[in-house]
Write an enzyme that holds these catalytic residues in place. Structure first.
Site, PDB file in Angstrom:
ATOM      1  N   HIS A  62       0.849  -1.198   0.000  1.00 26.09           N
ATOM      2  CA  HIS A  62       0.000   0.000   0.000  1.00 26.09           C
ATOM      3  C   HIS A  62       0.886   1.250   0.000  1.00 26.09           C
ATOM      4  O   HIS A  62       1.975   1.264   0.597  1.00 26.09           O
ATOM      5  CB  HIS A  62      -0.909  -0.011   1.236  1.00 26.09           C
ATOM      6  CG  HIS A  62      -1.922   1.090   1.182  1.00 26.09           C
ATOM      7  ND1 HIS A  62      -1.635   2.365   1.597  1.00 26.09           N
ATOM      8  CD2 HIS A  62      -3.204   1.106   0.740  1.00 26.09           C
ATOM      9  CE1 HIS A  62      -2.708   3.129   1.416  1.00 26.09           C
ATOM     10  NE2 HIS A  62      -3.670   2.380   0.894  1.00 26.09           N
TER      11      HIS A  62
ATOM     12  N   GLU B 222      -3.963   2.254  -7.211  1.00 24.68           N
ATOM     13  CA  GLU B 222      -4.317   3.343  -6.305  1.00 24.68           C
ATOM     14  C   GLU B 222      -3.345   4.499  -6.506  1.00 24.68           C
ATOM     15  O   GLU B 222      -2.282   4.540  -5.853  1.00 24.68           O
ATOM     16  CB  GLU B 222      -4.232   2.874  -4.859  1.00 24.68           C
ATOM     17  CG  GLU B 222      -5.118   1.693  -4.542  1.00 24.68           C
ATOM     18  CD  GLU B 222      -5.365   1.606  -3.049  1.00 24.68           C
ATOM     19  OE1 GLU B 222      -6.485   1.874  -2.631  1.00 24.68           O
ATOM     20  OE2 GLU B 222      -4.417   1.305  -2.313  1.00 24.68           O
TER      21      GLU B 222
ATOM     22  N   GLY C  30      -6.843   9.229   0.124  1.00 24.14           N
ATOM     23  CA  GLY C  30      -6.906   9.914   1.421  1.00 24.14           C
ATOM     24  C   GLY C  30      -7.589  11.271   1.408  1.00 24.14           C
ATOM     25  O   GLY C  30      -7.945  11.815   0.354  1.00 24.14           O
TER      26      GLY C  30
ATOM     27  N   SER D  45     -10.101   7.477  -2.925  1.00 23.06           N
ATOM     28  CA  SER D  45     -11.242   8.377  -2.770  1.00 23.06           C
ATOM     29  C   SER D  45     -12.510   7.898  -3.480  1.00 23.06           C
ATOM     30  O   SER D  45     -13.275   8.701  -4.009  1.00 23.06           O
ATOM     31  CB  SER D  45     -10.886   9.789  -3.227  1.00 23.06           C
ATOM     32  OG  SER D  45      -9.886  10.329  -2.380  1.00 23.06           O
TER      33      SER D  45
HETATM   34  C1  PEP Z   1      -6.565   3.635   0.350  1.00 23.43           C
HETATM   35  O1  PEP Z   1      -5.832   4.236   1.117  1.00 23.43           O
HETATM   36  O2  PEP Z   1      -6.247   2.540  -0.118  1.00 23.43           O
HETATM   37  C2  PEP Z   1      -7.823   4.245  -0.038  1.00 23.43           C
HETATM   38  C3  PEP Z   1      -8.443   3.760  -1.066  1.00 23.43           C
HETATM   39  O3  PEP Z   1      -8.244   5.277   0.771  1.00 23.43           O
HETATM   40  P1  PEP Z   1      -9.416   6.309   0.463  1.00 23.43           P
HETATM   41  O4  PEP Z   1     -10.548   5.574  -0.205  1.00 23.43           O
HETATM   42  O5  PEP Z   1      -9.794   6.818   1.805  1.00 23.43           O
HETATM   43  O6  PEP Z   1      -8.849   7.348  -0.428  1.00 23.43           O
END
Ligand code: PEP
Length: 295
Positions: free
Chosen positions: A116, A188, A194, A234
């Site tokens: 991650h 991602e 975030g 997000s």
């Molecule tokens: C993540 O950190 O893998 C993630 C998808 O977070 P968010 O959906 O809160 O952006």
């Protein structure tokens, strides 16, 4: 650290421990949030409504290590998978504070997120440690959810494809074609993850997923067509339907928006609605053209 900059030989193919199941995926990592009571309360509430979507999706929750056992006891019986957010590459040894793949299996995990962006940023995870962890996870029968994604800097220099393709190639360097069905990729982009970030557009996500797909097929042949590619960054309940219908997107990996049961369920229902268009467990889009015409 094991492994250097050079590629490692692929392990010989053996019969896969993993089923190929291309129902769309929906999952969340809780990151470092919740206490035990909240974790169990969430799991119980999710379990109570899981019948709405669990047969049409592959749904999963990745709690912090200490809650995996308690959450798995509640969610596994209703068809949800539970996993971890990290794993060590060795199965045991003098690695204070670390957790191995066999230990995760012992407490009911069936998958693990690896690489991650937050682990890469805060804990020095590299493409090569990711590769070693993927091998360790698969060897223990855990599905490996490999996280990749470029930063905003690569978008500025238009090197994002090269960057992500390299991450994928190194992460899968030790995987045999026989084990590939145990791998999922989560794209991602760091700039989309975030608080305060905006998600990739469905087109941006779809385009990068296409590049990842081409890379995996190039490396492994046809079996690479079935590797689930999830988008994360997000995702919201409003944005989920537009993402999941994209040709190259096989699932959603969600943070904040799925930290409430209502949030998870709303996104899972959107994914399940799409899952209803799947045919015999395969995404309709992956059914050969002739079959599609008969639908
Ligand atoms: C993540 O950190 O893998 C993630 C998808 O977070 P968010 O959906 O809160 O952006």
């Amino acid at each position: 650290m094991v492994g250097g900059e050079t590629g490692r030989a692929q392990r010989p193919s053996a019969p896969s421990l993993f089923d190929v199941d291309s129902r769309p995926w929906i999952g969340t990592s809780w990151k470092m949030t919740k206490r035990l009571l909240e974790a169990v309360t969430y799991a119980e509430a999710l379990a109570a409504q899981a019948a709405d979507y669990s047969h049409l999706t592959n749904s999963f929750v990745l709690p912090p290590f200490p809650f995996i056992d308690a959450v798995a006891r509640v969610l596994r019986p209703v068809g949800l998978s539970v996993g971890a957010q990290n794993v060590h590459w060795m199965s045991s040894g003098p690695f204070t504070g670390e957790v191995s793949a066999p230990m995760l299996v012992d407490v009911g995990a069936s998958m693990v997120a690896i690489g991650h962006a937050e682990r890469r940023e805060h804990f020095g995870e590299t493409d090569h440690s990711v590769r070693d962890k993927v091998v360790a996870a698969l060897a223990s029968g855990l599905r490996a959810l490999v996280c990749v994604g470029e930063s905003a800097a690569e978008r500025v220099t238009r090197t994002e494809i090269e960057y992500v393709v390299r991450q994928v190639k190194i992460a899968l360097d030790g995987v045999s074609a026989g084990d590939l069905p145990g791998v999922l990729i989560a794209y991602e982009p760091i700039w989309a993850i975030g608080e305060g970030s905006t998600p990739a557009s469905p087109e941006q996500a779809n385009d990068m997923h296409g590049e990842i797909r081409r890379t995996i097929v190039q490396l492994f042949g046809d079996v690479g067509e079935t590797t689930p590619l999830l988008y994360g960054g997000s995702v919201t309940r409003e944005g989920a339907p537009g993402l999941i219908v994209q040709d190259e997107i096989d699932g959603l990996f969600v943070g904040r928006a799925a930290w409430t049961v209502d949030g998870f369920a709303a996104i899972a229902r959107a994914v399940a609605e799409y899952g209803e268009h799947c045919v015999e467990g395969r995404h309709a889009r992956r059914v050969p053209d002739q079959r599609q015409e008969q639908l």
